[in-house]
Design a protein around this motif. Structure first.
Motif, PDB file in Angstrom:
ATOM      1  N   PHE A 182      19.002 -41.680  30.686  1.00  0.00           N
ATOM      2  CA  PHE A 182      18.260 -40.861  29.724  1.00  0.00           C
ATOM      3  C   PHE A 182      19.226 -39.876  29.068  1.00  0.00           C
ATOM      4  CE2 PHE A 182      14.942 -42.004  32.803  1.00  0.00           C
ATOM      5  CZ  PHE A 182      13.924 -42.424  31.959  1.00  0.00           C
ATOM      6  N   GLN A 183      18.967 -39.558  27.803  1.00  0.00           N
ATOM      7  CA  GLN A 183      19.793 -38.557  27.132  1.00  0.00           C
ATOM      8  C   GLN A 183      18.929 -37.713  26.199  1.00  0.00           C
ATOM      9  OE1 GLN A 183      23.979 -39.050  25.541  1.00  0.00           O
ATOM     10  NE2 GLN A 183      22.859 -39.212  23.624  1.00  0.00           N
ATOM     11  N   MET A 184      18.933 -36.402  26.448  1.00  0.00           N
ATOM     12  CA  MET A 184      18.331 -35.467  25.504  1.00  0.00           C
ATOM     13  C   MET A 184      19.446 -34.925  24.620  1.00  0.00           C
ATOM     14  SD  MET A 184      15.281 -33.351  27.454  1.00  0.00           S
ATOM     15  CE  MET A 184      16.128 -32.967  28.987  1.00  0.00           C
ATOM     16  N   ALA A 185      19.221 -34.982  23.326  1.00  0.00           N
ATOM     17  CA  ALA A 185      20.199 -34.459  22.372  1.00  0.00           C
ATOM     18  C   ALA A 185      19.541 -33.319  21.600  1.00  0.00           C
ATOM     19  CB  ALA A 185      20.659 -35.556  21.418  1.00  0.00           C
ATOM     20  N   TYR A 186      20.029 -32.103  21.822  1.00  0.00           N
ATOM     21  CA  TYR A 186      19.503 -30.945  21.092  1.00  0.00           C
ATOM     22  C   TYR A 186      20.451 -30.639  19.942  1.00  0.00           C
ATOM     23  CZ  TYR A 186      17.752 -26.307  19.966  1.00  0.00           C
ATOM     24  OH  TYR A 186      17.230 -25.219  19.296  1.00  0.00           O
ATOM     25  N   ILE A 187      19.899 -30.477  18.754  1.00  0.00           N
ATOM     26  CA  ILE A 187      20.706 -30.206  17.570  1.00  0.00           C
ATOM     27  C   ILE A 187      20.834 -28.695  17.406  1.00  0.00           C
ATOM     28  CG2 ILE A 187      21.062 -30.713  15.134  1.00  0.00           C
ATOM     29  CD1 ILE A 187      20.780 -33.195  16.988  1.00  0.00           C
ATOM     30  N   ILE A 188      22.019 -28.167  17.696  1.00  0.00           N
ATOM     31  CA  ILE A 188      22.260 -26.728  17.570  1.00  0.00           C
ATOM     32  C   ILE A 188      22.431 -26.354  16.106  1.00  0.00           C
ATOM     33  CG2 ILE A 188      23.787 -24.830  18.237  1.00  0.00           C
ATOM     34  CD1 ILE A 188      24.625 -26.633  20.669  1.00  0.00           C
ATOM     35  N   SER A 189      23.181 -27.159  15.378  1.00  0.00           N
ATOM     36  CA  SER A 189      23.369 -26.945  13.940  1.00  0.00           C
ATOM     37  C   SER A 189      23.744 -28.266  13.289  1.00  0.00           C
ATOM     38  CB  SER A 189      24.462 -25.897  13.680  1.00  0.00           C
ATOM     39  OG  SER A 189      25.726 -26.394  14.108  1.00  0.00           O
ATOM     40  N   GLY A 190      23.586 -28.343  11.971  1.00  0.00           N
ATOM     41  CA  GLY A 190      23.954 -29.549  11.245  1.00  0.00           C
ATOM     42  C   GLY A 190      22.761 -30.457  10.984  1.00  0.00           C
ATOM     43  N   ASN A 191      23.012 -31.550  10.263  1.00  0.00           N
ATOM     44  CA  ASN A 191      21.958 -32.518   9.995  1.00  0.00           C
ATOM     45  C   ASN A 191      22.557 -33.892   9.756  1.00  0.00           C
ATOM     46  OD1 ASN A 191      22.372 -32.914   6.966  1.00  0.00           O
ATOM     47  ND2 ASN A 191      22.031 -30.708   7.049  1.00  0.00           N
ATOM     48  N   GLY A 192      21.708 -34.880   9.767  1.00  0.00           N
ATOM     49  CA  GLY A 192      22.140 -36.261   9.586  1.00  0.00           C
ATOM     50  C   GLY A 192      21.042 -37.202  10.015  1.00  0.00           C
ATOM     51  N   PHE A 193      21.446 -38.352  10.544  1.00  0.00           N
ATOM     52  CA  PHE A 193      20.467 -39.354  10.943  1.00  0.00           C
ATOM     53  C   PHE A 193      20.817 -39.932  12.312  1.00  0.00           C
ATOM     54  CE2 PHE A 193      20.229 -39.217   6.363  1.00  0.00           C
ATOM     55  CZ  PHE A 193      18.861 -39.307   6.099  1.00  0.00           C
ATOM     56  N   LEU A 194      19.772 -40.180  13.082  1.00  0.00           N
ATOM     57  CA  LEU A 194      19.910 -40.921  14.332  1.00  0.00           C
ATOM     58  C   LEU A 194      19.416 -42.333  14.066  1.00  0.00           C
ATOM     59  CD1 LEU A 194      20.166 -41.365  17.433  1.00  0.00           C
ATOM     60  CD2 LEU A 194      17.846 -40.426  17.635  1.00  0.00           C
ATOM     61  N   ASN A 195      20.288 -43.308  14.250  1.00  0.00           N
ATOM     62  CA  ASN A 195      19.894 -44.711  14.150  1.00  0.00           C
ATOM     63  C   ASN A 195      19.645 -45.224  15.554  1.00  0.00           C
ATOM     64  OD1 ASN A 195      20.370 -44.868  11.277  1.00  0.00           O
ATOM     65  ND2 ASN A 195      22.559 -44.810  11.757  1.00  0.00           N
ATOM     66  N   ILE A 196      18.404 -45.608  15.840  1.00  0.00           N
ATOM     67  CA  ILE A 196      18.040 -46.014  17.196  1.00  0.00           C
ATOM     68  C   ILE A 196      17.110 -47.219  17.156  1.00  0.00           C
ATOM     69  CG2 ILE A 196      16.242 -44.218  17.221  1.00  0.00           C
ATOM     70  CD1 ILE A 196      16.592 -44.101  20.285  1.00  0.00           C
ATOM     71  N   ASN A 197      17.539 -48.286  17.813  1.00  0.00           N
ATOM     72  CA  ASN A 197      16.714 -49.496  17.923  1.00  0.00           C
ATOM     73  C   ASN A 197      16.168 -49.941  16.562  1.00  0.00           C
ATOM     74  OD1 ASN A 197      17.112 -49.213  20.700  1.00  0.00           O
ATOM     75  ND2 ASN A 197      15.204 -48.089  20.975  1.00  0.00           N
ATOM     76  N   ASP A 198      17.068 -49.988  15.573  1.00  0.00           N
ATOM     77  CA  ASP A 198      16.724 -50.441  14.217  1.00  0.00           C
ATOM     78  C   ASP A 198      15.830 -49.480  13.448  1.00  0.00           C
ATOM     79  OD1 ASP A 198      18.204 -52.853  14.550  1.00  0.00           O
ATOM     80  OD2 ASP A 198      16.503 -53.746  15.612  1.00  0.00           O
ATOM     81  N   HIS A 199      15.722 -48.230  13.909  1.00  0.00           N
ATOM     82  CA  HIS A 199      14.999 -47.198  13.171  1.00  0.00           C
ATOM     83  C   HIS A 199      15.996 -46.123  12.753  1.00  0.00           C
ATOM     84  CE1 HIS A 199      10.984 -48.745  14.055  1.00  0.00           C
ATOM     85  NE2 HIS A 199      11.372 -48.910  15.311  1.00  0.00           N
ATOM     86  N   ARG A 200      15.766 -45.521  11.593  1.00  0.00           N
ATOM     87  CA  ARG A 200      16.640 -44.464  11.083  1.00  0.00           C
ATOM     88  C   ARG A 200      15.821 -43.182  10.994  1.00  0.00           C
ATOM     89  NH1 ARG A 200      21.492 -43.908   8.448  1.00  0.00           N
ATOM     90  NH2 ARG A 200      21.625 -42.516   6.654  1.00  0.00           N
ATOM     91  N   ILE A 201      16.247 -42.153  11.712  1.00  0.00           N
ATOM     92  CA  ILE A 201      15.461 -40.929  11.851  1.00  0.00           C
ATOM     93  C   ILE A 201      16.312 -39.730  11.464  1.00  0.00           C
ATOM     94  CG2 ILE A 201      14.112 -39.538  13.452  1.00  0.00           C
ATOM     95  CD1 ILE A 201      14.210 -42.157  15.288  1.00  0.00           C
ATOM     96  N   ALA A 202      15.812 -38.924  10.550  1.00  0.00           N
ATOM     97  CA  ALA A 202      16.530 -37.712  10.148  1.00  0.00           C
ATOM     98  C   ALA A 202      16.464 -36.674  11.270  1.00  0.00           C
ATOM     99  CB  ALA A 202      15.921 -37.144   8.875  1.00  0.00           C
TER     100      ALA A 202
END
Length: 280
Positions: free
Chosen positions: A33-53
């Motif tokens: 398992f991995q929790m990713a907290y965004i402290i600053s910045g922006n972009g996209f997470l591509n996961i299992n063929d989905h693209r999420i801002a």
């Protein structure tokens, strides 16, 4: 199936700070398992063929076997919290008996897993405490880190558990939110889920309750309650070794046959068939 490099961890829990302007490792497949907290910045997470801002303040949860990479648009600071299934199983959670099931369910959610507005400042405070420990380690830091991570896991689980009707009005009033919370909190007590009982708890008539709920949520209160119950039963069947009679007792069914009839009505499969076809 994605052609990726498997990503492993060497301890049951790892907490890492990363500041990156690009993703040096593409197309990874998790084994934890991995929790990713965004402290600053922006972009996209591509996961299992989905693209999420993503953006600052988001808490993303990835599960074992997820294939992912980050597309960094603006230099991003991450706090990455990595933990194994064994880490979750070994901790004695007081009130969440199926916490690992809830974490796995996050794979069906898109984007930030936080659904409760009040949890954003709480998560931000915990993240700051974890960062403080990384940059300025002190006595008993490892124990403190574990407690902070466990708090985040519980917060993640309770947010994942909060299912909302797909057609819930954006400007829905607070009372419908309270009714939904009441249903979810009492899902194991059938007597408390009867329309007259719910109506009395909120000071309205049971005839008005039905029309009010459907108007606000786009579905009947009975359908929402049954769907939520089915989802929890699916968790038990997929991720726990509980016997069917134990599940029936937990949810207040008279016996296995009663539970099986209820489940088959919605899933078109018996409990045993569902468990066999969804073994993990």
């Amino acid at each position: 199936m994605c052609e990726t490099k498997k990503e492993n961890i060497h301890q049951s829990l790892e907490v890492l700070y990363r500041k990156v302007d690009g993703c040096p490792l593409k197309d990874l497949q998790l084994t934890f398992f991995q929790m990713a907290y965004i402290i600053s910045g922006n972009g996209f997470l591509n996961i299992n063929d989905h693209r999420i801002a993503y953006r600052a303040g988001n808490l993303m949860l990835l599960t074992p076997n997820d294939c992912y990479n980050f597309d960094i648009e603006q230099t991003t600071e991450f706090l990455l919290i990595k933990f194994t299934g064994d880490y979750v199983k070994k901790y004695r959670w007081k009130n969440i008996c199926e916490i690992e099931c809830l974490l796995y369910y996050s794979a069906h959610l898109m984007g930030c897993i936080l659904r409760n507005e009040s949890d954003y400042p709480l998560v931000r405070s915990i993240i700051q405490s974890l960062l403080q420990g990384i940059h300025h380690s002190d006595l008993y830091e490892e124990d403190l880190q574990m407690h902070f991570v466990n708090a985040l896991i519980v917060i993640a689980a309770r947010n994942i558990a909060r299912v909302r009707p797909a057609q819930l009005k954006i400007n829905a009033d607070s009372r419908i939110q309270d009714i939904i919370n009441y249903i979810q909190s009492n899902i194991f007590s059938p007597q408390k889920l009867k329309a007259p009982v719910i109506a009395e708890a909120f000071g309205i008539s049971d005839t008005y309750l039905g029309s009010y709920f459907k108007n606000q949520c786009g579905e009947t209160i009975q359908h929402f309650t049954a769907a939520y119950k089915i989802r929890l039963i699916e968790h038990r069947l997929k991720f726990s070794d509980r016997r069917i009679n134990e599940i029936a007792d937990e949810f207040g069914f008279t016996d296995e046959s009663h539970l099986n009839k209820f489940f088959k009505k919605y899933k078109k499969l018996s409990l045993t068939q569902y468990r066999k076809s969804n073994a993990v």
